[in-house]
Design an enzyme around this catalytic site. Structure first.
Site, PDB file in Angstrom:
ATOM      1  N   GLU A  27       1.529  -5.758  -6.092  1.00  0.00           N
ATOM      2  CA  GLU A  27       2.519  -4.930  -5.388  1.00  0.00           C
ATOM      3  C   GLU A  27       2.053  -3.478  -5.415  1.00  0.00           C
ATOM      4  OE1 GLU A  27       4.468  -6.146  -3.083  1.00  0.00           O
ATOM      5  OE2 GLU A  27       5.605  -7.313  -4.551  1.00  0.00           O
ATOM      6  N   ASP A 159       1.343  -7.007   4.781  1.00  0.00           N
ATOM      7  CA  ASP A 159       2.359  -7.762   5.513  1.00  0.00           C
ATOM      8  C   ASP A 159       1.830  -8.247   6.862  1.00  0.00           C
ATOM      9  OD1 ASP A 159       3.733  -6.862   3.354  1.00  0.00           O
ATOM     10  OD2 ASP A 159       4.830  -5.304   4.440  1.00  0.00           O
ATOM     11  N   TYR A 211       8.500   5.470  -0.675  1.00  0.00           N
ATOM     12  CA  TYR A 211       7.283   4.651  -0.507  1.00  0.00           C
ATOM     13  C   TYR A 211       6.091   5.547  -0.166  1.00  0.00           C
ATOM     14  CZ  TYR A 211       4.032   1.173   1.329  1.00  0.00           C
ATOM     15  OH  TYR A 211       2.913   0.405   1.549  1.00  0.00           O
TER      16      TYR A 211
END
Ligand code: GLA
Length: 363
Positions: A27, A159, A211
Site C-alpha cells: 500500500e 489500480d 494522499y
C-alpha cells in the site's frame, strides 16, 4: 448488468467491463516505484455505448439520481475543465481518445464507491475501453494512470494496471517503470474478506490532499536520501535505506521507513502465497496495518476498530486497504472460516475471489 445496460441503451453496439480491486499488500508503494500485490474482483464498472446523430457526447448512469448526466459537445471535450463530478473520470480517458462522432455512454457499477476498492480507476479504464480496442494492456495501464491526473490525484498506477491485467484465480505482483505483472496463484484454502468501516474514503477533497501530500513527502525523503534515477524511494541505494532515522524531518523518516518495510513485505507475501502459508501472510498484513496507522498515518479509528474485530473473529491478519482515510479493510483467513468472518464484520462485508481483467465486447 449487461442486460440492464442494454435496456437503458437499446441501440448499444459495445459493452465494456473493468473490475475493481483489492490490494492484498503493497500500500502506497506504487508511486514510490515499488511493487504491489492486488487482485481484481468480480465487482466492476460497465459502460455501454451507442452512436448519436449529433456532435455531442452524452454520459449518463443507470442511477441518475446519484450520478447526474452530462452532455458535452465533441468540440469541447478537450477543453472541459474538471468539474469535481463523477463525469471527470470518464472525461479523463475520453479526452485522450475523443470520439469522432456523437456518442452516448451509459454507465453502471457494482463496486462500492469511496471504499478503497478503486471504483474510480475502474471507471477510467472502462471509459478507455469504451473508446476503442485495448492493444497493449500494460501500456494502456500507464496511459490510464497519467490520464487520471486530470482529476487531481497523483495516483501510482496499481489500480489501472490491475483493472487491465487481472487474472481469474490469481493475485498479481505488479512492478512499475515499466508496468509488468507476475501472476501469483491464490491458494484455494485462503479466503480474502473485505469489509467497509462505514467511513467514506472519498477520492476528493481532504483525502485527495492527504494522499498527494504523501506522494510529495516520499519524494522529499527520497531526495534527502540521495535517490538517483527518477528520484523515487525505489531509487535510493540499499545502503542508504537504513538512514531514514537520520533525516532532519522525523515525519519524512517515518514515511520512508514504512515504504521500505512495505516493499519488503510484498516480496515476503508472494512467497507466503506460493507456499500457502496463511499465518505468515496474516502477520504481514498486520505489520502493514501498523505501519499505515502509525508511520504513514492513513488509517482511521473506525478502520482500526474493524481490523481488531476481524482478528478477533478469526482472521489471520487484516489491514486498511487502498489509499486509506476510511473505506475498507482486507482480511485473510482459512476458507472454511470465511463465512463466519464475513458475518462478524457486518452487512457491508464480502468474500472476494480473484477475477479477470477488463473486457470489451460487441453487442
Ligand atoms: C490509491 C491509488 C493507488 C495507490 C493506493 C495506495 O488507490 O490510486 O495508486 O497508491 O491508493 O496503495
Amino acid at each position: 448488468m449487461r442486460s440492464r445496460l442494454i435496456e437503458a441503451l437499446p441501440d448499444a453496439t459495445v459493452v465494456v467491463r473493468a473490475p475493481g480491486r483489492v490490494n492484498l499488500i503493497g500500500e502506497h508503494t506504487d508511486y514510490n516505484g515499488f511493487p504491489v500485490l492486488p487482485m481484481a474482483i468480480d465487482r466492476g464498472i460497465w459502460i455501454a455505448t451507442a452512436p448519436r446523430g449529433d456532435a455531442t457526447m452524452v454520459v449518463r448512469s443507470i442511477d441518475p439520481a446519484k450520478y447526474p448526466a452530462e452532455a458535452i459537445p465533441l468540440a469541447e471535450i478537450a477543453s472541459r475543465p474538471p468539474a469535481g463530478t463523477w463525469i471527470d473520470y470518464v472525461v479523463a480517458a475520453v479526452r485522450r481518445r475523443p470520439p469522432v462522432a456523437g456518442l452516448e455512454l451509459v454507465v453502471a457499477g457494482t463496486v462500492p464507491a469511496e471504499a478503497g476498492l478503486s471504483s474510480s480507476s475502474a471507471l477510467v479504464v472502462a471509459a478507455f475501453l469504451a473508446m476503442g480496442e485495448v492493444g497493449d494492456r500494460a501500456a494502456l495501464a500507464e496511459e490510464a494512470r497519467l490520464a487520471e491526473r486530470y482529476v487531481g490525484t497523483l495516483s501510482g498506477g496499481m489500480d489501472q494496471a490491475i483493472a487491465l491485467l487481472g487474472m481469474r484465480g490469481h493475485a498479481l505482483r505488479i512492478d512499475f517503470r515499466p508496468v509488468r505483472a507476475t501472476a501469483v496463484e491464490m491458494p484455494p484454502d485462503i479466503a480474502v474478506v473485505v469489509a467497509h468501516s462505514g467511513v467514506q474514503a472519498a477520492k476528493s477533497g481532504a483525502a485527495r490532499e492527504a494522499y498527494n501530500a504523501r506522494v510529495h513527502e516520499c519524494m522529499a525523503a527520497a531526495r534527502e536520501l540521495g535517490a538517483g534515477g527518477d528520484g523515487l524511494l525505489a531509487d535510493v541505494e540499499l545502503s542508504r535505506r537504513t538512514a531514514v532515522h537520520e533525516l532532519d524531518d522525523a515525519v519524512l523518516g517515518r514515511r520512508a521507513g514504512y515504504v521500505f518495510a512495505e516493499a519488503r513485505r510484498v516480496e515476503e507475501a508472494v512467497h507466503a502465497l506460493r507456499s500457502g502459508n496463511l499465518p505468515v501472510l496474516g502477520e504481514l498484513l498486520n505489520a502493514s496495518h501498523r505501519g499505515l496507522r502509525d508511520d504513514y498515518e492513513v488509517s482511521h479509528p473506525a478502520v482500526d476498530a474493524l481490523v481488531k474485530r476481524a482478528r478477533a473473529a478469526g482472521a489471520a491478519g487484516a489491514r486498511v486497504v487502498g489509499a486509506g482515510f476510511g473505506g475498507c479493510i482486507v482480511a485473510v483467513c482459512e476458507r472454511a472460516r470465511a463465512g463466519d468472518l464475513r458475518a462478524a464484520l457486518g452487512p457491508k462485508a464480502w468474500v472476494f475471489s480473484p477475477a479477470a481483467g477488463a473486457e470489451r465486447n460487441a453487442v
